[in-house]
Design a protein around this motif. Sequence first.
Motif, short mmCIF file in Angstrom:
data_model
loop_
_atom_site.label_atom_id
_atom_site.label_comp_id
_atom_site.label_asym_id
_atom_site.label_seq_id
_atom_site.Cartn_x
_atom_site.Cartn_y
_atom_site.Cartn_z
N GLN A 141 0.58 -1.31 -0.13
CA GLN A 141 0.46 0.18 0.31
C GLN A 141 0.84 1.13 0.07
OE1 GLN A 141 -3.02 -0.32 -0.58
NE2 GLN A 141 -3.00 -2.27 -1.01
N ASP A 142 2.29 1.37 0.48
CA ASP A 142 2.97 2.18 0.55
C ASP A 142 4.60 1.65 -0.05
OD1 ASP A 142 1.11 4.42 1.69
OD2 ASP A 142 1.49 2.72 4.04
N VAL A 143 5.17 2.61 -0.76
CA VAL A 143 5.90 2.43 -1.37
C VAL A 143 7.11 3.54 -0.73
CG1 VAL A 143 7.64 2.41 -3.22
CG2 VAL A 143 5.31 0.78 -3.16
N LEU A 144 8.13 3.03 -0.34
CA LEU A 144 9.13 4.66 -0.09
C LEU A 144 9.93 4.98 -0.55
CD1 LEU A 144 8.66 3.77 4.37
CD2 LEU A 144 7.63 4.83 3.12
N CYS A 145 10.42 6.32 -1.35
CA CYS A 145 11.27 5.95 -1.43
C CYS A 145 12.00 7.68 -1.34
CB CYS A 145 11.19 6.42 -3.35
SG CYS A 145 12.10 7.14 -4.33
N GLU A 146 13.45 7.77 -1.69
CA GLU A 146 14.14 9.44 -1.02
C GLU A 146 14.85 9.59 -1.92
OE1 GLU A 146 16.60 6.92 1.58
OE2 GLU A 146 15.99 6.92 2.72
N VAL A 147 14.69 9.57 -3.27
CA VAL A 147 14.86 9.87 -4.08
C VAL A 147 14.23 11.05 -4.42
CG1 VAL A 147 15.54 9.99 -6.90
CG2 VAL A 147 15.93 7.61 -5.57
N SER A 148 14.22 12.53 -4.20
CA SER A 148 13.54 13.84 -4.07
C SER A 148 13.43 14.07 -5.52
CB SER A 148 13.48 14.76 -2.90
OG SER A 148 15.26 15.06 -3.33
N ASN A 149 14.79 13.48 -6.11
CA ASN A 149 13.77 14.92 -7.67
C ASN A 149 13.05 13.98 -8.51
OD1 ASN A 149 16.50 12.57 -8.26
ND2 ASN A 149 16.72 14.13 -9.70
N VAL B 119 9.83 12.63 -10.53
CA VAL B 119 8.63 13.22 -10.11
C VAL B 119 7.18 12.39 -10.00
CG1 VAL B 119 9.27 14.01 -12.87
CG2 VAL B 119 7.82 12.03 -13.17
N HIS B 120 7.22 11.25 -9.33
CA HIS B 120 6.67 10.31 -8.63
C HIS B 120 7.00 10.37 -6.99
CE1 HIS B 120 5.09 8.79 -12.43
NE2 HIS B 120 6.97 8.37 -12.89
N TRP B 121 7.88 11.73 -6.44
CA TRP B 121 8.39 11.72 -5.05
C TRP B 121 6.99 12.20 -4.22
CZ3 TRP B 121 8.75 15.38 -1.72
CH2 TRP B 121 9.49 14.88 -0.67
N ALA B 122 6.76 11.72 -3.24
CA ALA B 122 5.41 12.72 -2.77
C ALA B 122 6.36 12.81 -1.06
CB ALA B 122 4.14 12.02 -2.57
N THR B 123 5.14 14.00 -0.51
CA THR B 123 5.93 14.40 1.68
C THR B 123 5.72 12.76 1.45
OG1 THR B 123 4.11 16.28 0.42
CG2 THR B 123 5.58 15.62 3.19
N GLY B 124 6.96 12.71 2.81
CA GLY B 124 7.20 12.06 3.70
C GLY B 124 7.51 10.55 2.85
N ASN B 125 8.55 10.70 2.02
CA ASN B 125 9.10 9.72 0.90
C ASN B 125 8.35 9.09 -0.12
OD1 ASN B 125 11.84 10.99 1.09
ND2 ASN B 125 12.65 10.07 2.95
N LYS B 126 7.08 8.96 -0.29
CA LYS B 126 6.00 7.94 -0.83
C LYS B 126 6.60 8.20 -2.24
CE LYS B 126 4.29 7.14 3.37
NZ LYS B 126 3.40 6.09 3.83
N CYS B 127 6.11 6.90 -2.90
CA CYS B 127 6.00 7.45 -4.25
C CYS B 127 4.66 7.23 -4.64
CB CYS B 127 6.90 5.47 -4.89
SG CYS B 127 7.06 5.67 -6.64
N PHE C 129 11.34 5.40 -12.18
CA PHE C 129 11.68 7.05 -11.85
C PHE C 129 11.86 7.11 -13.54
CE2 PHE C 129 16.12 9.63 -12.63
CZ PHE C 129 15.90 10.12 -11.77
N GLU C 130 11.41 8.95 -12.62
CA GLU C 130 11.79 9.67 -14.31
C GLU C 130 12.47 11.16 -12.86
OE1 GLU C 130 8.08 10.14 -16.18
OE2 GLU C 130 7.21 8.58 -15.58
N PRO C 131 13.47 11.70 -14.20
CA PRO C 131 13.83 13.40 -13.32
C PRO C 131 12.43 14.38 -13.09
CG PRO C 131 14.52 12.95 -15.34
CD PRO C 131 13.83 11.61 -15.28
#
Length: 51
Positions: free
Chosen positions: A3-11, A13-21, A47-49
């Motif tokens: 339900q939750d996919v975490l991602c730390e790549v803040s640049n 386009v799919h990155w959301a607040t709280g390191n969510k994808c 990943f998409e920049p």
Amino acid sequence: MAQDVLCEVSNCVHWATGNKCAAEEIYVVSHKGKEAAKQEETDCKTFEPGM
């Protein structure tokens, strides 16, 4: 399915607040065909920049 996919790549386009994808689908591939023995042998193809 996760339900939750975490991602730390803040640049990405799919990155959301709280390191969510926020991508609708996640596509992960292995460098060695269909199997991977460790994390370093995989990549997130979703990943998409951005920014």
